[in-house]
Design a protein around this motif. Structure first.
Motif, PDB file in Angstrom:
ATOM      1  N   ASP A  40       0.861  -1.185   0.000  1.00  0.00           N
ATOM      2  CA  ASP A  40       0.000   0.000   0.000  1.00  0.00           C
ATOM      3  C   ASP A  40       0.896   1.234   0.000  1.00  0.00           C
ATOM      4  N   PHE A  41       1.408   1.586  -1.175  1.00  0.00           N
ATOM      5  CA  PHE A  41       2.376   2.671  -1.279  1.00  0.00           C
ATOM      6  C   PHE A  41       1.777   4.020  -0.904  1.00  0.00           C
ATOM      7  N   ASP A  42       0.476   4.219  -1.137  1.00  0.00           N
ATOM      8  CA  ASP A  42      -0.146   5.520  -0.869  1.00  0.00           C
ATOM      9  C   ASP A  42      -0.962   5.535   0.417  1.00  0.00           C
ATOM     10  N   ARG A  43      -0.931   4.459   1.194  1.00  0.00           N
ATOM     11  CA  ARG A  43      -1.580   4.376   2.514  1.00  0.00           C
ATOM     12  C   ARG A  43      -3.075   4.682   2.448  1.00  0.00           C
ATOM     13  N   ASP A  44      -3.755   4.180   1.410  1.00  0.00           N
ATOM     14  CA  ASP A  44      -5.192   4.429   1.300  1.00  0.00           C
ATOM     15  C   ASP A  44      -6.028   3.188   1.575  1.00  0.00           C
ATOM     16  N   GLY A  45      -5.379   2.081   1.992  1.00  0.00           N
ATOM     17  CA  GLY A  45      -6.132   0.914   2.429  1.00  0.00           C
ATOM     18  C   GLY A  45      -6.310  -0.166   1.388  1.00  0.00           C
ATOM     19  N   ASP A  46      -5.545  -0.122   0.296  1.00  0.00           N
ATOM     20  CA  ASP A  46      -5.554  -1.226  -0.657  1.00  0.00           C
ATOM     21  C   ASP A  46      -4.142  -1.451  -1.168  1.00  0.00           C
ATOM     22  N   LEU A  47      -3.911  -2.605  -1.752  1.00  0.00           N
ATOM     23  CA  LEU A  47      -2.569  -2.978  -2.185  1.00  0.00           C
ATOM     24  C   LEU A  47      -2.330  -2.552  -3.627  1.00  0.00           C
ATOM     25  N   ASP A  48      -1.287  -1.766  -3.819  1.00  0.00           N
ATOM     26  CA  ASP A  48      -0.846  -1.344  -5.137  1.00  0.00           C
ATOM     27  C   ASP A  48       0.190  -2.341  -5.658  1.00  0.00           C
ATOM     28  N   ALA A  49       0.535  -2.202  -6.927  1.00  0.00           N
ATOM     29  CA  ALA A  49       1.494  -3.120  -7.545  1.00  0.00           C
ATOM     30  C   ALA A  49       2.572  -2.333  -8.268  1.00  0.00           C
ATOM     31  N   VAL A  50       3.815  -2.760  -8.094  1.00  0.00           N
ATOM     32  CA  VAL A  50       4.913  -2.254  -8.906  1.00  0.00           C
ATOM     33  C   VAL A  50       5.423  -3.427  -9.732  1.00  0.00           C
ATOM     34  N   LEU A  51       5.437  -3.238 -11.043  1.00  0.00           N
ATOM     35  CA  LEU A  51       5.792  -4.305 -11.964  1.00  0.00           C
ATOM     36  C   LEU A  51       6.936  -3.859 -12.858  1.00  0.00           C
ATOM     37  N   GLY A  52       7.888  -4.753 -13.057  1.00  0.00           N
ATOM     38  CA  GLY A  52       8.965  -4.495 -13.984  1.00  0.00           C
ATOM     39  C   GLY A  52       8.582  -4.891 -15.397  1.00  0.00           C
ATOM     40  N   HIS A  53       9.500  -4.663 -16.311  1.00  0.00           N
ATOM     41  CA  HIS A  53       9.261  -4.956 -17.722  1.00  0.00           C
ATOM     42  C   HIS A  53      10.580  -5.361 -18.358  1.00  0.00           C
ATOM     43  N   SER A  54      10.557  -6.429 -19.120  1.00  0.00           N
ATOM     44  CA  SER A  54      11.756  -6.877 -19.815  1.00  0.00           C
ATOM     45  C   SER A  54      11.625  -6.600 -21.305  1.00  0.00           C
ATOM     46  N   SER A  55      12.673  -6.042 -21.879  1.00  0.00           N
ATOM     47  CA  SER A  55      12.685  -5.823 -23.327  1.00  0.00           C
ATOM     48  C   SER A  55      13.589  -6.831 -24.039  1.00  0.00           C
ATOM     49  N   ALA A  56      13.955  -7.912 -23.347  1.00  0.00           N
ATOM     50  CA  ALA A  56      14.728  -8.972 -23.993  1.00  0.00           C
ATOM     51  C   ALA A  56      13.873  -9.652 -25.062  1.00  0.00           C
ATOM     52  N   ARG A  57      14.518 -10.137 -26.112  1.00  0.00           N
ATOM     53  CA  ARG A  57      13.831 -10.790 -27.236  1.00  0.00           C
ATOM     54  C   ARG A  57      12.716  -9.896 -27.775  1.00  0.00           C
ATOM     55  N   CYS A  58      13.012  -8.628 -27.894  1.00  0.00           N
ATOM     56  CA  CYS A  58      11.973  -7.622 -28.124  1.00  0.00           C
ATOM     57  C   CYS A  58      11.450  -7.652 -29.550  1.00  0.00           C
ATOM     58  N   ASN A  59      10.159  -7.426 -29.679  1.00  0.00           N
ATOM     59  CA  ASN A  59       9.544  -7.127 -30.967  1.00  0.00           C
ATOM     60  C   ASN A  59       8.542  -6.008 -30.738  1.00  0.00           C
ATOM     61  N   SER A  60       7.498  -5.933 -31.503  1.00  0.00           N
ATOM     62  CA  SER A  60       6.593  -4.781 -31.437  1.00  0.00           C
ATOM     63  C   SER A  60       5.791  -4.701 -30.146  1.00  0.00           C
ATOM     64  N   ASP A  61       5.789  -5.751 -29.319  1.00  0.00           N
ATOM     65  CA  ASP A  61       4.982  -5.722 -28.095  1.00  0.00           C
ATOM     66  C   ASP A  61       5.776  -5.215 -26.894  1.00  0.00           C
ATOM     67  N   CYS A  62       6.992  -4.718 -27.103  1.00  0.00           N
ATOM     68  CA  CYS A  62       7.840  -4.275 -25.996  1.00  0.00           C
ATOM     69  C   CYS A  62       7.744  -2.777 -25.783  1.00  0.00           C
ATOM     70  N   ARG A  63       7.981  -2.367 -24.523  1.00  0.00           N
ATOM     71  CA  ARG A  63       8.291  -0.977 -24.248  1.00  0.00           C
ATOM     72  C   ARG A  63       9.776  -0.750 -24.556  1.00  0.00           C
ATOM     73  N   SER A  64      10.195   0.504 -24.463  1.00  0.00           N
ATOM     74  CA  SER A  64      11.526   0.843 -24.958  1.00  0.00           C
ATOM     75  C   SER A  64      12.658   0.393 -24.042  1.00  0.00           C
TER      76      SER A  64
END
Length: 651
Positions: free
Chosen positions: A507-531
């Motif tokens: 709960d990063f913002d302390r508002d009473g619910d669980l937030d999520a922090v997610l990473g992203h991999s650009s390995a083997r990248c094609n058009s579905d990747c972020r930069s």
């Protein structure tokens, strides 16, 4: 950070998952006796309760408002813990073994202070987190887990550095925290500073003997020549010192030489992750290693005087799907060598050319029919009581390639059967609903990380599977609708993150619910990747109208200060939920907040039973009400409200 929430489509909370029904009957966990709780509580902040339903917006990507694009944390391994004891969950992100050069802008590590819910501040360089021991370049340490090793109320870090080739001057280290986002290197002669051949791929703080002093379990990968290595258990002395007790505790395994030993889970793992959790509710943590390369996973049962290998007997080493005849490479081999053992009747391959032995590149007929080679490529294992029966279940994440066939272990739930010897059932994803669709003949499931968390505060844990590194993969969120029955949450309503490598929940913002922090991999990248290998924060939208409670535990009088290993049982309404305080785990180190978050469904008050991780297994009961964060100090007998913006009240 309290923002206006989008209009929601929500269902009233139920006291049991929609669809009713009970989980399969098992022996009930022991009903521990304890003194009556003594509490002075504020009035409950009470709502009717709610549950997510299709059409409701569960999460929104708020990475920009938290400053993440400007900070550019491009890592995929993360810890979400409160390093400075201010009551706000901080973020530690890592990526790879390249040392940080702050002047040149070359970065592998980000220590991000949560600025009271108003964004993150990069304090990495000032913290000393990557400062060298004896001059020279900064250190990199992609393997990290947090715990209070000297019981001073300030979180410390194990910083593991895989170095199979022995080419890096730096070593793994213990970093002692000052409680204000600063770190200093531990003793120069620490046993954790393995000079050469140290290849940690997972670690977990735990207290294996319940002496109140944290120990460290480290899963080892392979040497520079590909030989599997011995996993290690280090016993802590409570002052920052550690001793290797692997052999003394019965954890010794063998090199890869005997197929019989390999099939029995008695050879070294090829560790991709580590975990420590109490799987038979006896107060003692078991040790687990998820193994890569279709090697058996390891599970060690804690007897109190040492460990017993239950890898295969428990059902964790590998599943019972042993039909290899739909493996494309095996079909190729048998097409070319029809006279070989077990090749009679094996069909020709469906979708690969097969004219030479080299085409069967994933198959060694002499060994790949053995049980140890019919398992999975295992990433993280998450320990959690998924079906609220009081026993800790396992969520595994696995890389699966289409051509390997049905013998490859998929990511799935292993359901604890309540056996003192630790046994699991695998109902299968077609039964639980943790399924996904694949388009075309060729596909890959790149599951490496994941987690279990209650995103809608209905009191029933939900499942996230991070799938990464292959075209078309994305994070997968599933909502529990009935005991051990899940429905997929559409990405646009849930966690819309392609190639989702790395995940933490708090709960990063302390508002009473669980937030999520997610990473992203650009390995083997094609058009579905972020930069880039970037990190995104998704704010939960479901706190309004829900009931919840958060608990910060402080151990003392025989327990480790961070209360790692404590069993926390909330009885509220018709539900009983069980959590445990985790000392980290996962692939290269992942860790959710030490603060325990419970959704309470329709209930507005309840009782919390804590079994502290001391030698006596001390039990205390605390009254709680919904809508607050409480601090529970061992021996105090009462729950104390921790206001928003405030850290620990314990001395």
């Amino acid at each position: 950070m309290f923002r206006a929430r989008a209009a929601l489509l929500l269902l009233p909370a139920l006291s049991a998952c929609e669809g009713g029904g009970e989980a399969a009957a098992k022996p009930s966990p022991s009903e521990d006796s304890a003194a009556e709780p003594v509490s002075t509580l504020p009035p409950a902040i009470c709502s009717a309760g709610q549950r997510w339903a299709p059409g409701a917006q569960a999460f929104v990507d708020e990475s920009v408002s938290w400053g993440l694009p400007e900070l550019m944390p491009v890592g995929v391994r993360m810890l979400a813990v409160d390093f400075d004891n201010d009551g706000w969950t901080d973020l530690l992100v890592r990526s790879g073994t390249t040392p940080d050069d702050f002047a040149a802008g070359t970065r592998s590590t980000w220590l991000l202070k949560n600025n009271g819910g108003e964004g993150f501040i990069d304090v990495t360089e000032a913290s000393g987190l990557v400062a060298p021991r004896d001059g020279g370049p900064n250190r990199a340490a992609p393997v990290m887990v947090a715990g209070d090793v000297n019981n001073d109320g300030k979180l410390d870090l194990y910083a593991g550095l895989p170095d199979a080739a022995g080419a890096i001057e730096a070593t793994s280290e213990l970093l002692l925290g000052d409680g204000a986002m600063g770190f200093a290197l531990g003793a120069e002669d620490s046993a954790l500073r393995v000079n050469r051949g140290d290849v940690p791929y997972g670690a977990a703080f735990t207290d294996v003997d319940r002496d109140g002093q944290l120990d460290l379990f480290v899963g080892q990968n392979t040497s520079s020549v590909g030989a599997a290595l011995q996993d290690r258990l280090y016993q802590g002395d409570g002052a920052g010192g550690f001793t290797d007790v692997t052999a003394d505790q019965g954890l010794t395994t063998q090199p890869w030489s005997s197929i019989t030993v390999l099939n029995a889970g008695g050879a070294h793992s090829v560790a991709w992750s580590a975990a420590a959790c109490d799987l038979n509710d006896d107060g003692l943590p078991e040790l687990l290693v998820g193994s890569y390369g279709r090697a058996p996973n390891h599970l060690w049962r804690n007897t109190g005087t040492g460990f017993v290998n239950e890898s295969v007997a428990s059902g964790y080493a590998y599943d019972d799907r042993e039909d290899w005849s739909d493996n494309e490479s095996a079909r190729c081999w048998c097409t070319l060598h029809p006279e070989d053992d077990d090749c009679a009747g094996v069909p020709e391959p469906r979708a690969i050319a097969c004219s030479t032995d080299a085409d069967a590149f994933r198959w060694r007929h002499s060994s790949d029919r053995e049980a140890y080679r019919l398992g999975g490529n295992s990433g993280a294992t998450t320990c959690a009581d998924v079906n609220n029966d009081g026993y800790v279940d396992l969520l595994t994440s696995e890389i699966v390639h289409w051509d390997v066939g049905s013998s490859a272990d998929p990511s799935e739930l292993l359901v604890n059967q309540g056996d003192p010897a630790v046994r699991f059932a695998r109902p299968g994803n077609e039964v639980t609903g943790l399924t996904r669709s694949h388009s075309g003949v060729s596909w890959d499931d790149g599951d490496i990380t994941g987690g279990v968390f209650d995103f809608d505060n209905d009191g029933w844990p939900d499942v996230f599977i991070g799938s990464t590194d292959y075209p078309g993969t994305r994070g997968l969120l599933y909502h529990q609708t009935a005991p051990l029955t899940f429905e997929a949450v559409p990405p646009e309503q849930g966690l819309d993150n392609p190639r989702s490598h790395g995940s933490v929940f708090a709960d990063f913002d302390r508002d009473g619910d669980l937030d999520a922090v997610l990473g992203h991999s650009s390995a083997r990248c094609n058009s579905d990747c972020r930069s880039t290998f970037e990190v995104h924060l998704f704010e939960n939208q479901l706190s309004e109208g829900s009931n919840w409670v958060q608990l910060k535990l402080v151990g003392q009088g025989g327990s480790n200060r961070a209360a790692i290993g404590a069993r926390v049982r909330l009885r509220a309404g018709e539900l009983t939920q069980t959590h445990a305080v985790s000392g980290g785990g996962g692939q290269w180190g992942s860790q959710d907040d030490l603060v325990q978050h419970f959704g309470m469904g329709a209930a507005c008050e309840g009782q919390v039973e804590v079994r502290w991780p001391d030698s006596a297994g001390t039990i205390e009961v605390f009254d709680i009400v919904s809508g607050y964060r409480f601090e529970l100090v061992q021996g105090s007998g009462r729950a104390v409200v921790v206001p928003v913006g405030s850290g620990s009240g314990a001395e």
